[in-house]
Write a protein that holds these residues in place. Structure first.
Motif, PDB file in Angstrom:
ATOM      1  N   ALA A 118      43.481  34.318  32.621  1.00 16.66           N
ATOM      2  CA  ALA A 118      44.721  35.072  32.805  1.00 16.66           C
ATOM      3  C   ALA A 118      44.432  36.562  32.851  1.00 16.66           C
ATOM      4  CB  ALA A 118      45.701  34.744  31.680  1.00 16.66           C
ATOM      5  N   ALA A 119      43.605  37.032  31.920  1.00 12.22           N
ATOM      6  CA  ALA A 119      43.287  38.464  31.879  1.00 12.22           C
ATOM      7  C   ALA A 119      42.521  38.887  33.127  1.00 12.22           C
ATOM      8  CB  ALA A 119      42.473  38.774  30.621  1.00 12.22           C
ATOM      9  N   ARG A 120      41.621  38.015  33.622  1.00 12.36           N
ATOM     10  CA  ARG A 120      40.816  38.358  34.797  1.00 12.36           C
ATOM     11  C   ARG A 120      41.673  38.546  36.049  1.00 12.36           C
ATOM     12  NH1 ARG A 120      35.249  36.913  34.844  1.00 12.36           N
ATOM     13  NH2 ARG A 120      34.410  37.372  32.767  1.00 12.36           N
ATOM     14  N   VAL A 121      42.790  37.860  36.123  1.00  9.96           N
ATOM     15  CA  VAL A 121      43.641  37.976  37.315  1.00  9.96           C
ATOM     16  C   VAL A 121      44.886  38.813  37.038  1.00  9.96           C
ATOM     17  CG1 VAL A 121      42.806  35.882  38.432  1.00  9.96           C
ATOM     18  CG2 VAL A 121      44.723  35.721  36.841  1.00  9.96           C
ATOM     19  N   GLY A 122      44.805  39.639  35.974  1.00 10.24           N
ATOM     20  CA  GLY A 122      45.833  40.650  35.778  1.00 10.24           C
ATOM     21  C   GLY A 122      47.032  40.257  34.960  1.00 10.24           C
ATOM     22  N   PHE A 123      46.935  39.196  34.168  1.00 10.73           N
ATOM     23  CA  PHE A 123      48.060  38.788  33.320  1.00 10.73           C
ATOM     24  C   PHE A 123      47.727  39.102  31.867  1.00 10.73           C
ATOM     25  CE2 PHE A 123      48.731  36.184  37.049  1.00 10.73           C
ATOM     26  CZ  PHE A 123      50.112  36.177  37.195  1.00 10.73           C
ATOM     27  N   GLY A 124      48.504  39.965  31.246  1.00  9.26           N
ATOM     28  CA  GLY A 124      48.302  40.262  29.839  1.00  9.26           C
ATOM     29  C   GLY A 124      48.852  39.187  28.937  1.00  9.26           C
ATOM     30  N   ASP A 125      49.799  38.395  29.459  1.00  9.26           N
ATOM     31  CA  ASP A 125      50.444  37.343  28.680  1.00  9.26           C
ATOM     32  C   ASP A 125      50.005  35.985  29.214  1.00  9.26           C
ATOM     33  OD1 ASP A 125      52.052  35.565  27.368  1.00  9.26           O
ATOM     34  OD2 ASP A 125      53.957  36.492  27.950  1.00  9.26           O
ATOM     35  N   PRO A 126      49.185  35.216  28.478  1.00 10.93           N
ATOM     36  CA  PRO A 126      48.726  33.909  28.972  1.00 10.93           C
ATOM     37  C   PRO A 126      49.871  32.948  29.257  1.00 10.93           C
ATOM     38  CG  PRO A 126      47.419  34.618  27.090  1.00 10.93           C
ATOM     39  CD  PRO A 126      48.574  35.572  27.192  1.00 10.93           C
ATOM     40  N   ALA A 127      50.931  33.015  28.461  1.00  6.18           N
ATOM     41  CA  ALA A 127      52.065  32.112  28.691  1.00  6.18           C
ATOM     42  C   ALA A 127      52.717  32.400  30.038  1.00  6.18           C
ATOM     43  CB  ALA A 127      53.085  32.249  27.564  1.00  6.18           C
ATOM     44  N   TYR A 128      52.849  33.683  30.366  1.00  2.00           N
ATOM     45  CA  TYR A 128      53.420  34.037  31.669  1.00  2.00           C
ATOM     46  C   TYR A 128      52.494  33.593  32.793  1.00  2.00           C
ATOM     47  CZ  TYR A 128      55.304  36.793  35.499  1.00  2.00           C
ATOM     48  OH  TYR A 128      55.818  37.170  36.700  1.00  2.00           O
ATOM     49  N   PHE A 129      51.179  33.742  32.594  1.00  3.11           N
ATOM     50  CA  PHE A 129      50.211  33.267  33.589  1.00  3.11           C
ATOM     51  C   PHE A 129      50.378  31.762  33.816  1.00  3.11           C
ATOM     52  CE2 PHE A 129      46.026  31.116  33.957  1.00  3.11           C
ATOM     53  CZ  PHE A 129      45.789  31.393  35.299  1.00  3.11           C
TER      54      PHE A 129
ATOM     55  N   CYS B  57      42.097  40.278  41.542  1.00  7.67           N
ATOM     56  CA  CYS B  57      42.034  40.539  40.100  1.00  7.67           C
ATOM     57  C   CYS B  57      42.805  41.800  39.716  1.00  7.67           C
ATOM     58  CB  CYS B  57      40.583  40.667  39.653  1.00  7.67           C
ATOM     59  SG  CYS B  57      39.671  39.114  39.748  1.00  7.67           S
ATOM     60  N   GLU B  58      43.014  42.695  40.677  1.00  5.38           N
ATOM     61  CA  GLU B  58      43.758  43.915  40.389  1.00  5.38           C
ATOM     62  C   GLU B  58      45.261  43.693  40.457  1.00  5.38           C
ATOM     63  OE1 GLU B  58      42.476  47.114  42.915  1.00  5.38           O
ATOM     64  OE2 GLU B  58      40.436  46.330  42.994  1.00  5.38           O
ATOM     65  N   ALA B  59      45.675  42.597  41.108  1.00  3.91           N
ATOM     66  CA  ALA B  59      47.097  42.285  41.282  1.00  3.91           C
ATOM     67  C   ALA B  59      47.867  43.449  41.883  1.00  3.91           C
ATOM     68  CB  ALA B  59      47.717  41.853  39.962  1.00  3.91           C
TER      69      ALA B  59
ATOM     70  N   GLY C 184      45.824  42.356  63.768  1.00  5.64           N
ATOM     71  CA  GLY C 184      44.742  43.121  63.160  1.00  5.64           C
ATOM     72  C   GLY C 184      45.122  43.654  61.793  1.00  5.64           C
ATOM     73  N   LEU C 185      46.342  44.176  61.664  1.00  6.15           N
ATOM     74  CA  LEU C 185      46.797  44.693  60.381  1.00  6.15           C
ATOM     75  C   LEU C 185      46.933  43.560  59.370  1.00  6.15           C
ATOM     76  CD1 LEU C 185      47.802  46.966  58.594  1.00  6.15           C
ATOM     77  CD2 LEU C 185      50.076  46.703  59.618  1.00  6.15           C
ATOM     78  N   ALA C 186      47.442  42.413  59.822  1.00  2.00           N
ATOM     79  CA  ALA C 186      47.577  41.266  58.923  1.00  2.00           C
ATOM     80  C   ALA C 186      46.215  40.793  58.441  1.00  2.00           C
ATOM     81  CB  ALA C 186      48.313  40.125  59.632  1.00  2.00           C
ATOM     82  N   GLU C 187      45.227  40.849  59.321  1.00  4.52           N
ATOM     83  CA  GLU C 187      43.870  40.453  58.939  1.00  4.52           C
ATOM     84  C   GLU C 187      43.301  41.419  57.902  1.00  4.52           C
ATOM     85  OE1 GLU C 187      39.649  40.255  61.234  1.00  4.52           O
ATOM     86  OE2 GLU C 187      41.329  39.233  62.201  1.00  4.52           O
ATOM     87  N   GLU C 188      43.513  42.718  58.116  1.00  8.67           N
ATOM     88  CA  GLU C 188      43.062  43.707  57.123  1.00  8.67           C
ATOM     89  C   GLU C 188      43.747  43.461  55.780  1.00  8.67           C
ATOM     90  OE1 GLU C 188      42.677  47.931  58.137  1.00  8.67           O
ATOM     91  OE2 GLU C 188      43.258  47.363  60.167  1.00  8.67           O
ATOM     92  N   PHE C 189      45.034  43.174  55.832  1.00 10.18           N
ATOM     93  CA  PHE C 189      45.770  42.906  54.600  1.00 10.18           C
ATOM     94  C   PHE C 189      45.222  41.672  53.892  1.00 10.18           C
ATOM     95  CE2 PHE C 189      49.165  40.436  52.571  1.00 10.18           C
ATOM     96  CZ  PHE C 189      49.503  41.298  51.544  1.00 10.18           C
ATOM     97  N   ALA C 190      44.905  40.615  54.664  1.00 11.23           N
ATOM     98  CA  ALA C 190      44.381  39.387  54.064  1.00 11.23           C
ATOM     99  C   ALA C 190      43.063  39.654  53.351  1.00 11.23           C
ATOM    100  CB  ALA C 190      44.208  38.315  55.134  1.00 11.23           C
ATOM    101  N   ARG C 191      42.199  40.459  53.985  1.00 15.00           N
ATOM    102  CA  ARG C 191      40.918  40.788  53.343  1.00 15.00           C
ATOM    103  C   ARG C 191      41.149  41.617  52.076  1.00 15.00           C
ATOM    104  NH1 ARG C 191      38.804  41.300  58.789  1.00 15.00           N
ATOM    105  NH2 ARG C 191      39.298  43.521  58.800  1.00 15.00           N
ATOM    106  N   LEU C 192      42.076  42.560  52.155  1.00 12.39           N
ATOM    107  CA  LEU C 192      42.374  43.388  50.992  1.00 12.39           C
ATOM    108  C   LEU C 192      42.938  42.536  49.867  1.00 12.39           C
ATOM    109  CD1 LEU C 192      42.660  46.177  49.649  1.00 12.39           C
ATOM    110  CD2 LEU C 192      44.888  46.392  50.780  1.00 12.39           C
ATOM    111  N   ALA C 193      43.861  41.643  50.197  1.00 12.74           N
ATOM    112  CA  ALA C 193      44.474  40.786  49.182  1.00 12.74           C
ATOM    113  C   ALA C 193      43.423  39.925  48.498  1.00 12.74           C
ATOM    114  CB  ALA C 193      45.554  39.911  49.812  1.00 12.74           C
ATOM    115  N   ALA C 194      42.499  39.360  49.275  1.00 16.03           N
ATOM    116  CA  ALA C 194      41.456  38.506  48.701  1.00 16.03           C
ATOM    117  C   ALA C 194      40.511  39.311  47.826  1.00 16.03           C
ATOM    118  CB  ALA C 194      40.688  37.807  49.818  1.00 16.03           C
ATOM    119  N   GLY C 195      40.205  40.536  48.241  1.00 15.19           N
ATOM    120  CA  GLY C 195      39.235  41.340  47.501  1.00 15.19           C
ATOM    121  C   GLY C 195      39.789  42.033  46.278  1.00 15.19           C
ATOM    122  N   THR C 196      41.104  42.089  46.168  1.00 14.61           N
ATOM    123  CA  THR C 196      41.718  42.802  45.032  1.00 14.61           C
ATOM    124  C   THR C 196      42.595  41.885  44.197  1.00 14.61           C
ATOM    125  OG1 THR C 196      43.598  43.492  46.414  1.00 14.61           O
ATOM    126  CG2 THR C 196      41.708  44.999  46.283  1.00 14.61           C
TER     127      THR C 196
END
Length: 317
Positions: free
Chosen positions: A273-284, A215-217, A201-213
């Motif tokens: 890159a910016a949308r998924v939380g990377f300020g540096d495109p090369a690093y993305f 872009c926040e990384a 159950g906790l892993a499922e909650e984490f999976a939903r949180l990970a998918a929904g956030t």
């Protein structure tokens, strides 16, 4: 599985000593669609693996003949075909005393569902009842869909990947409509205990949180705070349920969101890159290549090419 999964003993090793091996779906070229369908014979001996193992991909099996049993997590399902089975990434499964096993096997990664993200929820629900006995009409409908999937995959005509996703969506919706097995508890020890259910159950909650956030990384620690648990407890629960550390799943969610943006928008790579939380495109770009094996530009250019990894005569990956 010939040309599709890593055989035991190579990179396909347990994440920790004593844990089940983790198999991944492999294609022969980096620009091929992460989907495959075939018979138990064409997929190869790993399709009948008799040792407990996990996948990083989804597997759907339509069993039309055979005897023995299929074990998913701690549940043993005797064979009495026809059956439809759904194995989710992270679930531990194996075949037990399987004889005369025949039918269709469908393999695909979460990446393949980019155009139909709602199918992940259908699969999650099906994973709660992963082994279904089919009556004659349901068996016939399933067989027709499997035949259509196999034909579309085999010919690989223009737009074939979109057709595969649509046919797969129909299969999942129809399967979700089927009545499940009785919910009566089995003998003691046959089903996960309270701790196992709590971890799942906790892993499922984490999976939903990970998918929904994605872009926040968020970090694992930040996710643990949102879920009201310690990072150590979260890591233990996620690893117990999936065989993988939470940091890997966060990277996967972030990568999947980048893939969605690359194939469904006209955003530049810098903007993605910016949308998924990377300020540096090369690093993305380095991150994306490390996670997927290709650059963001290559992924966008070659999305939806066919993966011939299990066609007759194909060389191993």
């Amino acid at each position: 599985m010939r040309g599709t999964t890593v055989l035991p003993g190579t990179p396909c090793t347990a994440p920790r000593t004593g844990e089940p091996p983790v198999h991944r779906l492999e294609v022969r070229l980096p620009d091929e669609v992460p989907f495959a369908i075939g018979t138990f014979d064409s997929i190869g001996p790993m399709a009948r693996a008799d040792f407990p193992h996990r996948h990083t991909f989804y597997e759907i099996v339509h069993v039309t003949a055979g005897a023995g049993a299929h074990v998913v997590d701690l549940d043993r399902h005797p064979l009495g075909p026809p059956h439809l089975g759904v194995i989710l990434p992270g679930q531990v499964h194996h075949w037990e005393d399987a004889r005369g096993l025949d039918g269709s096997v469908v393999l695909f990664t979460p990446e393949f569902l980019l155009d139909h993200p709602g199918d992940q929820e259908l699969l999650r629900r099906l994973g709660e009842r992963p082994w279904l006995a089919l009556d004659a009409p349901a068996h016939a409908r399933t067989a027709r869909l499997m035949a259509e999937l196999a034909e579309e995959y085999r010919h690989g005509a223009a737009g074939f990947a979109s057709v595969l996703r649509s046919l797969l969506h129909v299969l999942l919706v129809r399967t979700a409509r089927l009545p499940g097995p009785a919910d009566a508890p089995g003998p003691a020890g046959d089903r996960p205990g309270r701790h196992g259910r709590a971890a799942a159950g906790l892993a499922e909650e984490f999976a939903r949180l990970a998918a929904g956030t994605a872009c926040e990384a968020p970090t694992v620690r930040e996710c643990a705070e949102r879920l009201g648990v310690t990072p150590g407890h979260l890591a233990e629960a996620v690893r117990a349920a999936t065989g993988r550390p939470p940091a890997a799943l966060l990277r996967e969610a972030r990568t999947r969101e980048a893939q969605r943006l690359l194939v469904s928008t006209g955003l530049s790579i810098r903007q993605v890159a910016a949308r998924v939380g990377f300020g540096d495109p090369a690093y993305f770009c380095r991150f994306f290549r490390r996670e997927t094996g290709r650059s963001p530009g290559d992924f966008r250019k070659h999305h939806d090419r066919r993966a011939p990894s299990i066609e007759p005569g194909a060389p191993p990956a």
